[in-house]
Design an enzyme around this catalytic site. Structure first.
Site, mmCIF file in Angstrom:
data_model
loop_
_atom_site.group_PDB
_atom_site.id
_atom_site.type_symbol
_atom_site.label_atom_id
_atom_site.label_comp_id
_atom_site.label_asym_id
_atom_site.label_seq_id
_atom_site.Cartn_x
_atom_site.Cartn_y
_atom_site.Cartn_z
ATOM 1 C CD1 TRP A 31 -2.218 2.384 1.471
ATOM 2 C CD2 TRP A 31 -3.479 0.425 0.826
ATOM 3 N NE1 TRP A 31 -3.342 2.626 1.220
ATOM 4 C CE2 TRP A 31 -4.219 1.587 1.176
ATOM 5 C CE3 TRP A 31 -4.131 -0.723 0.694
ATOM 6 C CZ2 TRP A 31 -5.562 1.534 0.927
ATOM 7 C CZ3 TRP A 31 -5.561 -0.788 0.499
ATOM 8 C CH2 TRP A 31 -6.136 0.304 0.559
ATOM 9 C CG PHE A 66 -4.327 -5.054 9.690
ATOM 10 C CD1 PHE A 66 -4.318 -4.173 10.759
ATOM 11 C CD2 PHE A 66 -4.623 -6.172 9.608
ATOM 12 C CE1 PHE A 66 -5.283 -4.912 11.711
ATOM 13 C CE2 PHE A 66 -5.351 -6.897 10.784
ATOM 14 C CZ PHE A 66 -5.599 -5.903 11.644
ATOM 15 C CD GLU A 67 -2.747 -6.906 5.527
ATOM 16 O OE1 GLU A 67 -2.212 -6.141 4.915
ATOM 17 O OE2 GLU A 67 -3.911 -7.113 5.881
ATOM 18 C CD GLU A 94 -4.729 8.974 1.911
ATOM 19 O OE1 GLU A 94 -4.901 7.554 1.652
ATOM 20 O OE2 GLU A 94 -4.390 9.520 0.849
ATOM 21 C CB THR A 95 -9.826 5.945 5.430
ATOM 22 O OG1 THR A 95 -10.350 4.940 6.206
ATOM 23 C CG2 THR A 95 -8.572 5.507 5.223
ATOM 24 C CG HIS A 97 -9.322 1.300 7.172
ATOM 25 N ND1 HIS A 97 -10.466 1.243 6.900
ATOM 26 C CD2 HIS A 97 -8.531 0.012 7.111
ATOM 27 C CE1 HIS A 97 -10.785 0.093 6.299
ATOM 28 N NE2 HIS A 97 -9.934 -0.848 6.630
ATOM 29 C CG PHE A 122 6.463 0.953 14.231
ATOM 30 C CD1 PHE A 122 5.338 0.108 13.960
ATOM 31 C CD2 PHE A 122 6.179 2.429 14.318
ATOM 32 C CE1 PHE A 122 4.262 0.762 13.867
ATOM 33 C CE2 PHE A 122 5.071 3.038 14.057
ATOM 34 C CZ PHE A 122 4.039 2.318 13.866
ATOM 35 N NE ARG A 136 7.823 13.325 8.687
ATOM 36 C CZ ARG A 136 7.500 14.587 8.154
ATOM 37 N NH1 ARG A 136 7.179 14.822 6.969
ATOM 38 N NH2 ARG A 136 7.450 15.541 8.930
HETATM 39 C C1 DLZ Z 1 -7.237 -0.375 3.997
HETATM 40 C C2 DLZ Z 1 -6.017 0.523 3.812
HETATM 41 C C3 DLZ Z 1 -6.341 1.761 3.929
HETATM 42 C C4 DLZ Z 1 -7.628 2.470 3.963
HETATM 43 N N1 DLZ Z 1 -5.260 2.649 4.264
HETATM 44 C C5 DLZ Z 1 -3.765 2.071 4.136
HETATM 45 C C6 DLZ Z 1 -2.842 2.990 4.178
HETATM 46 O O1 DLZ Z 1 -2.845 3.992 4.502
HETATM 47 N N2 DLZ Z 1 -1.436 2.372 4.534
HETATM 48 C C7 DLZ Z 1 -1.323 0.991 4.333
HETATM 49 O O2 DLZ Z 1 -0.364 0.158 4.561
HETATM 50 N N3 DLZ Z 1 -2.656 0.128 4.328
HETATM 51 C C8 DLZ Z 1 -3.644 0.615 4.271
HETATM 52 N N4 DLZ Z 1 -4.809 -0.240 4.144
HETATM 53 C C9 DLZ Z 1 -4.691 -1.530 3.944
HETATM 54 C C10 DLZ Z 1 -4.743 -2.196 5.367
HETATM 55 O O3 DLZ Z 1 -3.318 -2.298 5.822
HETATM 56 C C11 DLZ Z 1 -4.923 -3.830 4.924
HETATM 57 O O4 DLZ Z 1 -4.167 -4.185 3.989
HETATM 58 C C12 DLZ Z 1 -6.199 -3.985 4.594
HETATM 59 O O5 DLZ Z 1 -7.180 -3.571 5.433
HETATM 60 C C13 DLZ Z 1 -6.627 -5.747 4.459
HETATM 61 O O6 DLZ Z 1 -7.465 -6.031 4.005
#
Ligand code: DLZ
Length: 167
Positions: A31, A66-67, A94-95, A97, A122, A136
Protein backbone atom coordinates in the site's frame (compact mmCIF):
# COMPACT_ATOMS: atom_id res chain seq x y z
CA UNK A 1 11.31 15.93 18.74
CA UNK A 2 8.98 15.36 15.79
CA UNK A 3 10.40 13.97 12.56
CA UNK A 4 9.81 17.42 11.01
CA UNK A 5 12.64 18.70 13.24
CA UNK A 6 14.92 15.76 12.69
CA UNK A 7 16.61 14.37 9.61
CA UNK A 8 15.83 10.66 9.73
CA UNK A 9 19.03 9.82 7.88
CA UNK A 10 21.37 11.54 10.33
CA UNK A 11 22.41 9.42 13.30
CA UNK A 12 25.32 8.72 15.60
CA UNK A 13 27.39 5.75 14.45
CA UNK A 14 29.95 5.26 17.19
CA UNK A 15 30.35 1.74 18.57
CA UNK A 16 28.24 -0.03 15.96
CA UNK A 17 28.49 -3.85 16.02
CA UNK A 18 29.96 -6.03 13.28
CA UNK A 19 26.89 -7.09 11.30
CA UNK A 20 28.68 -8.89 8.49
CA UNK A 21 27.28 -12.26 9.63
CA UNK A 22 23.88 -10.99 10.78
CA UNK A 23 20.78 -11.87 8.81
CA UNK A 24 18.00 -9.34 8.25
CA UNK A 25 14.45 -9.50 6.93
CA UNK A 26 12.76 -6.43 5.53
CA UNK A 27 8.97 -6.59 5.23
CA UNK A 28 7.46 -4.05 2.86
CA UNK A 29 3.80 -3.03 2.66
CA UNK A 30 2.57 -2.67 -0.93
CA UNK A 31 0.00 0.00 0.00
CA UNK A 32 1.49 3.41 -0.96
CA UNK A 33 4.27 1.55 -2.76
CA UNK A 34 5.68 4.75 -4.31
CA UNK A 35 6.76 5.59 -0.75
CA UNK A 36 7.44 2.14 0.69
CA UNK A 37 9.81 1.29 -2.18
CA UNK A 38 11.89 4.33 -1.19
CA UNK A 39 11.82 3.21 2.44
CA UNK A 40 13.06 -0.20 1.32
CA UNK A 41 15.86 1.33 -0.73
CA UNK A 42 16.95 3.39 2.28
CA UNK A 43 16.86 0.45 4.67
CA UNK A 44 18.71 -1.86 2.28
CA UNK A 45 21.34 0.74 1.47
CA UNK A 46 21.93 1.57 5.15
CA UNK A 47 22.31 -2.09 6.11
CA UNK A 48 24.86 -2.74 3.38
CA UNK A 49 26.67 0.57 4.02
CA UNK A 50 27.23 -0.43 7.64
CA UNK A 51 28.44 -3.94 6.91
CA UNK A 52 25.55 -6.28 6.14
CA UNK A 53 26.08 -8.65 3.26
CA UNK A 54 23.45 -8.41 0.54
CA UNK A 55 23.00 -12.22 0.64
CA UNK A 56 21.99 -11.78 4.28
CA UNK A 57 19.08 -9.44 3.54
CA UNK A 58 15.76 -11.02 2.66
CA UNK A 59 12.66 -9.18 1.54
CA UNK A 60 9.00 -10.06 1.99
CA UNK A 61 6.02 -8.06 0.70
CA UNK A 62 2.66 -7.81 2.43
CA UNK A 63 -0.48 -6.19 0.96
CA UNK A 64 -0.84 -3.40 3.55
CA UNK A 65 0.64 -2.21 6.82
CA UNK A 66 -1.94 -4.19 8.79
CA UNK A 67 -0.25 -7.39 7.57
CA UNK A 68 3.25 -6.27 8.61
CA UNK A 69 2.83 -7.87 12.02
CA UNK A 70 2.21 -11.40 10.80
CA UNK A 71 4.83 -11.07 8.09
CA UNK A 72 7.31 -9.91 10.72
CA UNK A 73 6.41 -12.81 12.98
CA UNK A 74 6.99 -15.42 10.26
CA UNK A 75 10.49 -14.05 9.68
CA UNK A 76 11.31 -13.42 13.34
CA UNK A 77 10.42 -17.01 14.24
CA UNK A 78 13.08 -18.30 11.85
CA UNK A 79 16.21 -19.26 13.79
CA UNK A 80 18.55 -17.79 11.18
CA UNK A 81 17.00 -14.29 11.16
CA UNK A 82 18.59 -11.84 13.62
CA UNK A 83 16.45 -8.75 13.08
CA UNK A 84 13.32 -7.73 11.19
CA UNK A 85 12.46 -4.32 9.76
CA UNK A 86 8.81 -3.59 8.98
CA UNK A 87 8.16 -0.77 6.50
CA UNK A 88 4.82 0.86 5.72
CA UNK A 89 3.02 4.16 5.22
CA UNK A 90 -0.39 4.89 6.69
CA UNK A 91 -1.66 8.27 5.58
CA UNK A 92 -3.72 9.84 8.35
CA UNK A 93 -6.90 11.64 7.47
CA UNK A 94 -7.68 9.62 4.35
CA UNK A 95 -9.86 7.26 6.33
CA UNK A 96 -10.55 6.30 9.94
CA UNK A 97 -8.81 3.05 9.03
CA UNK A 98 -5.52 4.72 9.95
CA UNK A 99 -6.27 4.71 13.69
CA UNK A 100 -6.97 0.99 13.69
CA UNK A 101 -4.04 0.15 11.45
CA UNK A 102 -1.45 2.27 13.27
CA UNK A 103 -2.37 1.06 16.72
CA UNK A 104 -2.65 -2.57 15.67
CA UNK A 105 0.70 -2.55 13.88
CA UNK A 106 2.55 -0.71 16.66
CA UNK A 107 1.19 -3.11 19.26
CA UNK A 108 1.66 -6.15 17.02
CA UNK A 109 5.28 -5.34 16.19
CA UNK A 110 6.04 -4.82 19.88
CA UNK A 111 4.46 -8.17 20.70
CA UNK A 112 6.47 -10.00 18.02
CA UNK A 113 9.65 -8.43 19.28
CA UNK A 114 8.99 -9.41 22.89
CA UNK A 115 7.79 -12.90 21.94
CA UNK A 116 10.82 -13.72 19.82
CA UNK A 117 13.40 -11.67 21.75
CA UNK A 118 14.62 -10.15 18.47
CA UNK A 119 14.69 -6.58 17.25
CA UNK A 120 11.56 -6.02 15.16
CA UNK A 121 11.66 -2.44 14.01
CA UNK A 122 8.60 -0.23 13.48
CA UNK A 123 9.46 1.56 10.24
CA UNK A 124 5.96 2.85 9.60
CA UNK A 125 5.35 6.44 8.56
CA UNK A 126 2.08 7.99 9.77
CA UNK A 127 2.02 11.32 7.89
CA UNK A 128 -0.97 13.58 7.30
CA UNK A 129 -0.57 13.49 3.53
CA UNK A 130 1.51 12.14 0.67
CA UNK A 131 3.82 15.16 0.60
CA UNK A 132 4.82 14.59 4.23
CA UNK A 133 5.35 10.91 3.44
CA UNK A 134 7.69 11.66 0.52
CA UNK A 135 9.57 14.21 2.68
CA UNK A 136 10.41 11.29 5.01
CA UNK A 137 11.18 8.73 2.30
CA UNK A 138 14.36 10.21 0.90
CA UNK A 139 13.12 13.83 0.85
CA UNK A 140 13.92 16.87 2.97
CA UNK A 141 13.50 15.03 6.28
CA UNK A 142 15.66 12.06 5.29
CA UNK A 143 14.47 8.49 5.01
CA UNK A 144 12.58 6.53 7.66
CA UNK A 145 13.99 3.37 6.06
CA UNK A 146 17.53 4.52 6.91
CA UNK A 147 16.49 5.20 10.49
CA UNK A 148 14.76 1.83 10.83
CA UNK A 149 17.83 -0.02 9.54
CA UNK A 150 20.13 1.89 11.88
CA UNK A 151 17.79 1.11 14.77
CA UNK A 152 18.04 -2.60 13.94
CA UNK A 153 21.84 -2.39 13.87
CA UNK A 154 21.99 -0.54 17.18
CA UNK A 155 19.63 -2.99 18.87
CA UNK A 156 21.78 -5.92 17.70
CA UNK A 157 24.77 -4.11 19.20
CA UNK A 158 23.00 -3.67 22.52
CA UNK A 159 21.84 -7.30 22.49
CA UNK A 160 25.42 -8.46 21.95
CA UNK A 161 26.69 -6.32 24.83
CA UNK A 162 23.93 -7.43 27.19
CA UNK A 163 24.53 -11.12 26.37
CA UNK A 164 28.26 -10.66 27.00
CA UNK A 165 27.58 -8.73 30.24
CA UNK A 166 29.36 -5.69 28.84
CA UNK A 167 26.82 -3.04 29.87
C1 DLZ B 1 -7.34 -0.41 3.92
C2 DLZ B 1 -6.12 0.45 4.06
C3 DLZ B 1 -6.24 1.85 4.11
C4 DLZ B 1 -7.56 2.54 4.07
N1 DLZ B 1 -5.16 2.63 4.20
C5 DLZ B 1 -3.94 2.05 4.24
C6 DLZ B 1 -2.78 2.85 4.34
O1 DLZ B 1 -2.81 4.09 4.33
N2 DLZ B 1 -1.58 2.20 4.42
C7 DLZ B 1 -1.45 0.84 4.39
O2 DLZ B 1 -0.33 0.33 4.49
N3 DLZ B 1 -2.54 0.07 4.29
C8 DLZ B 1 -3.77 0.62 4.20
N4 DLZ B 1 -4.88 -0.16 4.09
C9 DLZ B 1 -4.71 -1.63 3.92
C10 DLZ B 1 -4.62 -2.39 5.25
O3 DLZ B 1 -3.31 -2.24 5.81
C11 DLZ B 1 -4.86 -3.90 4.99
O4 DLZ B 1 -3.99 -4.36 3.99
C12 DLZ B 1 -6.27 -4.17 4.55
O5 DLZ B 1 -7.19 -3.61 5.48
C13 DLZ B 1 -6.51 -5.68 4.46
O6 DLZ B 1 -7.70 -5.90 3.82
Amino acid sequence: MSSADKNLSVFTTNGLPDISAKKFAIIVAEWNSEVTEKLFEGAYQTLTQYGASSENIERGNVPGSFELTLGAQWFAERADIDAVIALGVVIQGETKHNDYINHAVAQGITNVSLKTGKPVIFGVLTPNNMEQALDRAGGIHGNKGDEAAMTAIKMLGLQEMVLKGQV
